[in-house]
Design a protein around this motif. Structure first.
Motif, PDB file in Angstrom:
ATOM      1  N   LEU A   1      39.841  39.634  35.012  1.00 18.43           N
ATOM      2  CA  LEU A   1      39.401  38.273  35.326  1.00 18.43           C
ATOM      3  C   LEU A   1      39.739  37.952  36.782  1.00 18.43           C
ATOM      4  CD1 LEU A   1      41.036  36.698  32.166  1.00 18.43           C
ATOM      5  CD2 LEU A   1      38.563  36.851  32.549  1.00 18.43           C
ATOM      6  N   PRO A   2      38.963  37.077  37.403  1.00 16.95           N
ATOM      7  CA  PRO A   2      39.340  36.651  38.753  1.00 16.95           C
ATOM      8  C   PRO A   2      40.642  35.849  38.725  1.00 16.95           C
ATOM      9  CG  PRO A   2      37.214  35.682  38.096  1.00 16.95           C
ATOM     10  CD  PRO A   2      37.729  36.465  36.947  1.00 16.95           C
ATOM     11  N   ARG A   3      41.393  35.951  39.765  1.00 15.97           N
ATOM     12  CA  ARG A   3      42.707  35.309  39.849  1.00 15.97           C
ATOM     13  C   ARG A   3      42.645  33.802  39.576  1.00 15.97           C
ATOM     14  NH1 ARG A   3      47.354  37.458  39.330  1.00 15.97           N
ATOM     15  NH2 ARG A   3      46.582  39.256  40.441  1.00 15.97           N
ATOM     16  N   HIS A   4      41.561  33.125  39.969  1.00 16.70           N
ATOM     17  CA  HIS A   4      41.509  31.663  39.827  1.00 16.70           C
ATOM     18  C   HIS A   4      41.428  31.186  38.374  1.00 16.70           C
ATOM     19  CE1 HIS A   4      37.105  32.334  39.745  1.00 16.70           C
ATOM     20  NE2 HIS A   4      37.063  31.193  39.092  1.00 16.70           N
ATOM     21  N   VAL A   5      41.192  32.074  37.417  1.00 16.93           N
ATOM     22  CA  VAL A   5      41.177  31.644  36.009  1.00 16.93           C
ATOM     23  C   VAL A   5      42.441  32.066  35.267  1.00 16.93           C
ATOM     24  CG1 VAL A   5      38.661  31.565  35.892  1.00 16.93           C
ATOM     25  CG2 VAL A   5      39.862  33.636  35.156  1.00 16.93           C
ATOM     26  N   GLU A   6      43.415  32.603  35.982  1.00 18.90           N
ATOM     27  CA  GLU A   6      44.636  33.093  35.332  1.00 18.90           C
ATOM     28  C   GLU A   6      45.367  32.003  34.555  1.00 18.90           C
ATOM     29  OE1 GLU A   6      48.799  35.496  36.175  1.00 18.90           O
ATOM     30  OE2 GLU A   6      47.564  34.891  37.889  1.00 18.90           O
ATOM     31  N   ALA A   7      45.553  30.835  35.144  1.00 16.44           N
ATOM     32  CA  ALA A   7      46.285  29.761  34.447  1.00 16.44           C
ATOM     33  C   ALA A   7      45.565  29.367  33.163  1.00 16.44           C
ATOM     34  CB  ALA A   7      46.458  28.553  35.358  1.00 16.44           C
ATOM     35  N   ALA A   8      44.253  29.242  33.213  1.00 14.34           N
ATOM     36  CA  ALA A   8      43.485  28.888  32.012  1.00 14.34           C
ATOM     37  C   ALA A   8      43.579  29.995  30.968  1.00 14.34           C
ATOM     38  CB  ALA A   8      42.028  28.617  32.380  1.00 14.34           C
ATOM     39  N   ALA A   9      43.527  31.250  31.404  1.00 14.23           N
ATOM     40  CA  ALA A   9      43.622  32.380  30.471  1.00 14.23           C
ATOM     41  C   ALA A   9      44.997  32.422  29.802  1.00 14.23           C
ATOM     42  CB  ALA A   9      43.352  33.692  31.213  1.00 14.23           C
TER      43      ALA A   9
ATOM     44  N   PHE B   1      49.145  39.100  23.759  1.00 15.94           N
ATOM     45  CA  PHE B   1      48.488  38.987  25.055  1.00 15.94           C
ATOM     46  C   PHE B   1      49.502  39.349  26.133  1.00 15.94           C
ATOM     47  CE2 PHE B   1      46.270  35.908  22.362  1.00 15.94           C
ATOM     48  CZ  PHE B   1      44.937  36.173  22.635  1.00 15.94           C
ATOM     49  N   GLU B   2      49.088  40.200  27.041  1.00 14.48           N
ATOM     50  CA  GLU B   2      49.924  40.548  28.193  1.00 14.48           C
ATOM     51  C   GLU B   2      49.072  40.401  29.445  1.00 14.48           C
ATOM     52  OE1 GLU B   2      51.880  44.309  27.945  1.00 14.48           O
ATOM     53  OE2 GLU B   2      52.492  43.984  25.874  1.00 14.48           O
ATOM     54  N   PHE B   3      49.718  40.002  30.520  1.00 11.67           N
ATOM     55  CA  PHE B   3      49.017  39.814  31.780  1.00 11.67           C
ATOM     56  C   PHE B   3      49.621  40.695  32.855  1.00 11.67           C
ATOM     57  CE2 PHE B   3      47.960  36.114  29.355  1.00 11.67           C
ATOM     58  CZ  PHE B   3      46.665  35.796  29.744  1.00 11.67           C
ATOM     59  N   GLY B   4      48.754  41.209  33.690  1.00  7.12           N
ATOM     60  CA  GLY B   4      49.168  42.019  34.818  1.00  7.12           C
ATOM     61  C   GLY B   4      48.151  41.833  35.924  1.00  7.12           C
ATOM     62  N   SER B   5      48.161  42.745  36.876  1.00  4.46           N
ATOM     63  CA  SER B   5      47.175  42.629  37.945  1.00  4.46           C
ATOM     64  C   SER B   5      46.351  43.903  38.026  1.00  4.46           C
ATOM     65  CB  SER B   5      47.828  42.302  39.277  1.00  4.46           C
ATOM     66  OG  SER B   5      48.711  43.308  39.656  1.00  4.46           O
ATOM     67  N   ASP B   6      45.156  43.729  38.507  1.00  4.42           N
ATOM     68  CA  ASP B   6      44.208  44.814  38.712  1.00  4.42           C
ATOM     69  C   ASP B   6      43.659  44.600  40.124  1.00  4.42           C
ATOM     70  OD1 ASP B   6      42.554  47.046  37.516  1.00  4.42           O
ATOM     71  OD2 ASP B   6      40.951  45.669  38.134  1.00  4.42           O
ATOM     72  N   GLY B   7      44.364  45.132  41.101  1.00  2.00           N
ATOM     73  CA  GLY B   7      44.016  44.825  42.488  1.00  2.00           C
ATOM     74  C   GLY B   7      44.319  43.359  42.739  1.00  2.00           C
TER      75      GLY B   7
END
Length: 104
Positions: free
Chosen positions: A46-54, A70-76
C-alpha cells in the motif's frame, strides 16, 4: 462473490458488516500489489499515505475476527500489510485476495 464473506465466528453485528466491507474496499482500491506467500498469508503493498487507515482498520477487524493476524512493515517507500489466518479461514483470505483484484 457474496458480499458477506465474514466467517460465522465474526462478532461484528450483521448490520455493520456492509460498512466494514466498504471500508476494506476503499483500502483495497489503494493496493499496489497483492501477493500470496502461502495458503494462509497474503501480503498487500500500500502507499505510505494510507498506512494509518490500514492500521486502524486492521485493529478494529482483529477485535471482531480474532483469528486475523495483521503485521506491518515496509516495502521500499511503501507499506507492506501482511494478513495471516489459520487454515480453517483460508476462504476468508481467498475472498480478500479476490476483492483486491476487483476493478473499482
Amino acid at each position: 462473490m457474496s458480499e458477506d464473506w465474514a466467517p460465522k465466528t465474526c462478532t461484528l453485528p450483521t448490520v455493520d458488516r456492509p460498512l466494514r466491507i466498504a471500508e476494506f474496499d476503499r483500502l483495497f482500491a489503494f493496493v499496489l500489489r497483492a501477493q500470496r506467500s502461502g495458503p494462509t498469508q497474503l501480503g498487500l503493498v500500500l502507499p505510505r499515505h494510507v498506512e494509518a487507515a490500514a492500521r486502524d482498520l486492521a485493529r478494529r477487524e482483529s477485535e471482531c475476527c480474532s483469528f486475523f493476524a495483521f503485521e506491518f512493515g515496509s516495502d521500499g517507500g511503501d507499506v507492506l500489510m501482511c494478513v495471516t489466518v489459520p487454515p480453517a479461514h483460508i476462504g476468508v483470505l481467498d475472498a480478500i485476495e479476490a476483492r483486491c483484484g476487483r476493478p473499482r
